[in-house]
Design a protein around this motif. Structure first.
Motif, PDB file in Angstrom:
ATOM      1  N   HIS A 200       0.863  -1.173   0.000  1.00 52.62           N
ATOM      2  CA  HIS A 200       0.000   0.000   0.000  1.00 52.62           C
ATOM      3  C   HIS A 200       0.900   1.224   0.000  1.00 52.62           C
ATOM      4  O   HIS A 200       2.080   1.151   0.345  1.00 52.62           O
ATOM      5  N   LEU A 201       0.345   2.339  -0.404  1.00 52.63           N
ATOM      6  CA  LEU A 201       1.125   3.564  -0.541  1.00 52.63           C
ATOM      7  C   LEU A 201       0.944   4.463   0.680  1.00 52.63           C
ATOM      8  O   LEU A 201      -0.172   4.637   1.174  1.00 52.63           O
ATOM      9  N   SER A 202       2.044   5.026   1.116  1.00 56.26           N
ATOM     10  CA  SER A 202       1.973   6.042   2.179  1.00 56.26           C
ATOM     11  C   SER A 202       1.577   7.367   1.551  1.00 56.26           C
ATOM     12  O   SER A 202       1.580   7.525   0.317  1.00 56.26           O
ATOM     13  N   LEU A 203       1.252   8.348   2.389  1.00 54.94           N
ATOM     14  CA  LEU A 203       0.873   9.663   1.865  1.00 54.94           C
ATOM     15  C   LEU A 203       2.018  10.289   1.078  1.00 54.94           C
ATOM     16  O   LEU A 203       1.790  10.926   0.036  1.00 54.94           O
ATOM     17  N   SER A 204       3.237  10.118   1.562  1.00 55.42           N
ATOM     18  CA  SER A 204       4.379  10.686   0.839  1.00 55.42           C
ATOM     19  C   SER A 204       4.559  10.003  -0.509  1.00 55.42           C
ATOM     20  O   SER A 204       4.897  10.653  -1.513  1.00 55.42           O
ATOM     21  N   GLU A 205       4.326   8.683  -0.564  1.00 52.84           N
ATOM     22  CA  GLU A 205       4.414   7.970  -1.847  1.00 52.84           C
ATOM     23  C   GLU A 205       3.300   8.412  -2.784  1.00 52.84           C
ATOM     24  O   GLU A 205       3.518   8.572  -3.989  1.00 52.84           O
ATOM     25  N   ILE A 206       2.103   8.588  -2.247  1.00 57.05           N
ATOM     26  CA  ILE A 206       0.977   9.036  -3.077  1.00 57.05           C
ATOM     27  C   ILE A 206       1.312  10.369  -3.735  1.00 57.05           C
ATOM     28  O   ILE A 206       1.064  10.576  -4.939  1.00 57.05           O
ATOM     29  N   GLU A 207       1.907  11.275  -2.981  1.00 56.18           N
ATOM     30  CA  GLU A 207       2.265  12.587  -3.527  1.00 56.18           C
ATOM     31  C   GLU A 207       3.250  12.430  -4.684  1.00 56.18           C
ATOM     32  O   GLU A 207       3.089  13.042  -5.745  1.00 56.18           O
ATOM     33  N   ILE A 208       4.274  11.606  -4.494  1.00 52.42           N
ATOM     34  CA  ILE A 208       5.291  11.405  -5.527  1.00 52.42           C
ATOM     35  C   ILE A 208       4.698  10.707  -6.748  1.00 52.42           C
ATOM     36  O   ILE A 208       4.941  11.099  -7.896  1.00 52.42           O
ATOM     37  N   TYR A 332      10.051   5.577 -14.781  1.00 51.97           N
ATOM     38  CA  TYR A 332       9.869   6.887 -14.155  1.00 51.97           C
ATOM     39  C   TYR A 332       9.528   6.767 -12.669  1.00 51.97           C
ATOM     40  O   TYR A 332      10.056   7.503 -11.843  1.00 51.97           O
ATOM     41  N   LEU A 333       8.634   5.851 -12.329  1.00 44.32           N
ATOM     42  CA  LEU A 333       8.244   5.713 -10.925  1.00 44.32           C
ATOM     43  C   LEU A 333       9.374   5.119 -10.096  1.00 44.32           C
ATOM     44  O   LEU A 333       9.610   5.538  -8.957  1.00 44.32           O
ATOM     45  N   GLY A 334      10.070   4.142 -10.650  1.00 42.11           N
ATOM     46  CA  GLY A 334      11.207   3.563  -9.945  1.00 42.11           C
ATOM     47  C   GLY A 334      12.290   4.600  -9.698  1.00 42.11           C
ATOM     48  O   GLY A 334      12.886   4.656  -8.614  1.00 42.11           O
ATOM     49  N   GLU A 335      12.549   5.435 -10.701  1.00 45.58           N
ATOM     50  CA  GLU A 335      13.559   6.478 -10.558  1.00 45.58           C
ATOM     51  C   GLU A 335      13.154   7.520  -9.525  1.00 45.58           C
ATOM     52  O   GLU A 335      14.009   8.199  -8.945  1.00 45.58           O
ATOM     53  N   ALA A 336      11.840   7.615  -9.289  1.00 43.09           N
ATOM     54  CA  ALA A 336      11.348   8.556  -8.277  1.00 43.09           C
ATOM     55  C   ALA A 336      11.361   7.940  -6.879  1.00 43.09           C
ATOM     56  O   ALA A 336      10.907   8.566  -5.915  1.00 43.09           O
ATOM     57  N   ALA A 391     -16.718   9.439   6.396  1.00 39.59           N
ATOM     58  CA  ALA A 391     -15.400   8.819   6.259  1.00 39.59           C
ATOM     59  C   ALA A 391     -14.746   9.181   4.934  1.00 39.59           C
ATOM     60  O   ALA A 391     -13.556   9.550   4.881  1.00 39.59           O
ATOM     61  N   LEU A 392     -15.505   9.086   3.843  1.00 42.29           N
ATOM     62  CA  LEU A 392     -14.927   9.370   2.529  1.00 42.29           C
ATOM     63  C   LEU A 392     -14.656  10.856   2.334  1.00 42.29           C
ATOM     64  O   LEU A 392     -13.732  11.240   1.597  1.00 42.29           O
ATOM     65  N   ASP A 393     -15.445  11.704   2.974  1.00 42.98           N
ATOM     66  CA  ASP A 393     -15.146  13.148   2.946  1.00 42.98           C
ATOM     67  C   ASP A 393     -13.835  13.425   3.669  1.00 42.98           C
ATOM     68  O   ASP A 393     -13.012  14.234   3.210  1.00 42.98           O
ATOM     69  N   LEU A 394     -13.638  12.766   4.804  1.00 42.10           N
ATOM     70  CA  LEU A 394     -12.400  12.936   5.558  1.00 42.10           C
ATOM     71  C   LEU A 394     -11.211  12.438   4.737  1.00 42.10           C
ATOM     72  O   LEU A 394     -10.148  13.074   4.716  1.00 42.10           O
ATOM     73  N   LEU A 395     -11.388  11.323   4.048  1.00 42.98           N
ATOM     74  CA  LEU A 395     -10.327  10.796   3.200  1.00 42.98           C
ATOM     75  C   LEU A 395     -10.009  11.762   2.059  1.00 42.98           C
ATOM     76  O   LEU A 395      -8.836  12.017   1.746  1.00 42.98           O
ATOM     77  N   ALA A 396     -11.053  12.329   1.451  1.00 39.94           N
ATOM     78  CA  ALA A 396     -10.847  13.282   0.354  1.00 39.94           C
ATOM     79  C   ALA A 396     -10.099  14.522   0.837  1.00 39.94           C
ATOM     80  O   ALA A 396      -9.230  15.053   0.134  1.00 39.94           O
ATOM     81  N   ASN A 397     -10.417  14.987   2.032  1.00 41.51           N
ATOM     82  CA  ASN A 397      -9.716  16.152   2.581  1.00 41.51           C
ATOM     83  C   ASN A 397      -8.228  15.854   2.764  1.00 41.51           C
ATOM     84  O   ASN A 397      -7.390  16.751   2.646  1.00 41.51           O
ATOM     85  N   THR A 398      -7.929  14.609   3.048  1.00 42.02           N
ATOM     86  CA  THR A 398      -6.534  14.206   3.245  1.00 42.02           C
ATOM     87  C   THR A 398      -5.785  14.078   1.923  1.00 42.02           C
ATOM     88  O   THR A 398      -4.588  14.383   1.842  1.00 42.02           O
ATOM     89  N   LEU A 399      -6.493  13.650   0.864  1.00 40.93           N
ATOM     90  CA  LEU A 399      -5.833  13.319  -0.394  1.00 40.93           C
ATOM     91  C   LEU A 399      -5.952  14.376  -1.492  1.00 40.93           C
ATOM     92  O   LEU A 399      -5.134  14.389  -2.417  1.00 40.93           O
ATOM     93  N   SER A 400      -6.952  15.216  -1.419  1.00 41.21           N
ATOM     94  CA  SER A 400      -7.277  16.105  -2.545  1.00 41.21           C
ATOM     95  C   SER A 400      -6.089  16.908  -3.040  1.00 41.21           C
ATOM     96  O   SER A 400      -5.823  17.000  -4.247  1.00 41.21           O
ATOM     97  N   HIS A 401      -5.338  17.521  -2.125  1.00 40.12           N
ATOM     98  CA  HIS A 401      -4.234  18.374  -2.554  1.00 40.12           C
ATOM     99  C   HIS A 401      -3.092  17.568  -3.162  1.00 40.12           C
ATOM    100  O   HIS A 401      -2.224  18.120  -3.854  1.00 40.12           O
ATOM    101  N   LEU A 402      -3.104  16.231  -2.941  1.00 44.13           N
ATOM    102  CA  LEU A 402      -2.054  15.376  -3.492  1.00 44.13           C
ATOM    103  C   LEU A 402      -2.419  14.827  -4.868  1.00 44.13           C
ATOM    104  O   LEU A 402      -1.549  14.692  -5.740  1.00 44.13           O
TER     105      LEU A 402
END
Length: 411
Positions: A200-208, A332-336, A391-402
């Motif tokens: 699974h992806l962490s928030l930092s991985e999701i951003e990248i 590209y993703l591996g290099e990142a 729950a999904l609104d809270l998740l969207a608030n966490t992910l939207s800017h990423l």
């Protein structure tokens, strides 16, 4: 009766039925000659025409066939029934076998028969599809599985072996072969026992990841990007999303009314966050009037929405894997700095993030449309709609800017 006499009768062209031998007759009807054998079985008189007519079938050959038919009748075998059985669809190649398996088994038994069909088309057909069924050996099975293993897809190798076993079991059932060439193989002969994936992806991985995808939209198209965004925001299964139709969405009330055609066989209403709504509005424009959210990109496609492999292949190219045209893209993703993941891992990421945000277990499970088990499934009929929306609104608030930042990036 000899050949000259028969030739003369054919030239005359008159309708005629002449006895040639015991039960064998030479017939001319509508100007065409044929051999006919008359017989009595179960107290009833009947007749059957031989497969080939004179002169292709000589008098001698016709007499031999008539003799065989009389021998069958003496054993209680009706030649008409025997011929009908012989004329049924003949299965010669593995492709023929698979088509018969689809029609008479998996299309009737499985809710999602496209899965084994996809495995056969992608992993098996190119190796053994044109082989005669009886000629396929355990060595062929091993070579097929090893070909998949060389592409570093252990789970796919195991499933390919599983479907090969089922396919040739169907051949044994039809008495086309006496033994199953795949039967002796086990998971250890493929990729071995595979533990459930935990990636699974962490928030930092999701951003990248999403930043990298946006930078290379010539490889990973905008439609694919938006699909991945929705998979992360909603936690739905890929097949449920790509086959969705616009009439299922109630934008005003922020709901996706998913039909019964999903893995749990139960309709469910999925709450939509503001970010999900924005993505859907963009997709609606991109759909260009199609009734599907992700319409097929080629007119020749058999289904009206994109292939189940479309997004998978796009992500694979972002990791530098070779595509069908043998062109290799940079990793590209591996290099990142991103460890390999699959599209389905986004669903696991969504579930993990819901847990991290403190969402109650029952609510989080319902967000992913997991079917309750045991006594819970019997007595708890609450659909948690309000709780899932929160729950999904809270998740969207966490992910939207990423995953869905300002559209300025895409101009």
């Amino acid at each position: 009766m000899n050949n000259k006499q028969l030739d003369a009768l054919i030239r005359a062209g008159n309708p005629i039925m002449i006895a040639i031998d015991s039960g064998l007759y030479f017939r001319i009807a509508r100007g065409k000659p044929s051999w006919v054998v008359k017989y009595t079985i179960n107290g009833k008189r009947s007749q059957v025409a031989l497969a080939n007519a004179y002169p292709i079938h000589s008098i001698t050959q016709a007499k031999q066939d008539a003799l065989q038919i009389r021998a069958d009748v003496n054993l209680g075998i009706d030649p008409k029934a025997k011929r009908k059985r012989h004329q049924q669809t003949q299965l010669h190649t593995v492709n023929d076998l698979f088509n018969d398996w689809c029609i008479n088994d998996i299309d009737k038994r499985l809710k999602h028969p496209d899965v084994p069909k996809r495995f056969y088309k992608n992993e098996m057909k190119k190796t053994i599809g044109n082989c005669a069924i009886k000629d396929v050996t355990p060595t062929d099975i091993r070579e097929m599985v090893n070909t998949v293993l060389k592409t570093n897809r252990p789970s796919t190798a195991n499933k390919t072996l599983m479907y090969a076993k089922q396919l040739f079991k169907h051949a044994v059932k039809l008495n086309l072969i006496r033994y199953n060439p795949a039967q002796a193989f086990t998971e250890n002969d493929a990729a071995g026992h595979q533990e459930g994936r935990k990636r699974h992806l962490s928030l930092s991985e999701i951003e990248i990841v999403f930043l990298t995808l946006r930078k290379h939209n010539d490889i990973f198209t905008r439609d694919n990007y938006l699909a991945c965004s929705l998979l992360l925001l909603l936690g739905t299964r890929k097949g449920e999303l790509i086959s969705a139709q616009w009439h299922q969405f109630d934008i005003k009330n922020r709901l996706w009314h998913m039909s019964i055609d999903n893995k749990t066989n139960t309709p469910i209403s999925i709450p939509l966050s503001d970010t999900a709504i924005a993505i859907l509005k963009e997709l609606h424009i991109r759909a260009c009037g199609s009734e599907y959210v992700f319409p097929a990109r080629r007119l020749s496609k058999k289904q009206p929405f994109i292939s189940h492999d479309t997004i998978n292949h796009a992500l694979s190219k972002m990791f530098g894997n070779t595509n069908k045209k043998r062109r290799v893209t940079p990793n590209y993703l591996g290099e990142a700095g991103i460890e390999h993941f699959t599209i389905h891992d986004l669903r696991r990421t969504c579930r993990s993030l819901l847990a991290k945000l403190g969402i109650q277990f029952s609510v989080a499970e319902r967000c992913l449309n997991h079917k309750p088990k045991g006594i819970e499934a019997v007595y708890n009929q609450h659909d948690y709609l309000d709780e899932r929306r929160e729950a999904l609104d809270l998740l969207a608030n966490t992910l939207s800017h990423l995953i869905y930042p300002s559209t300025a990036e895409f101009k």
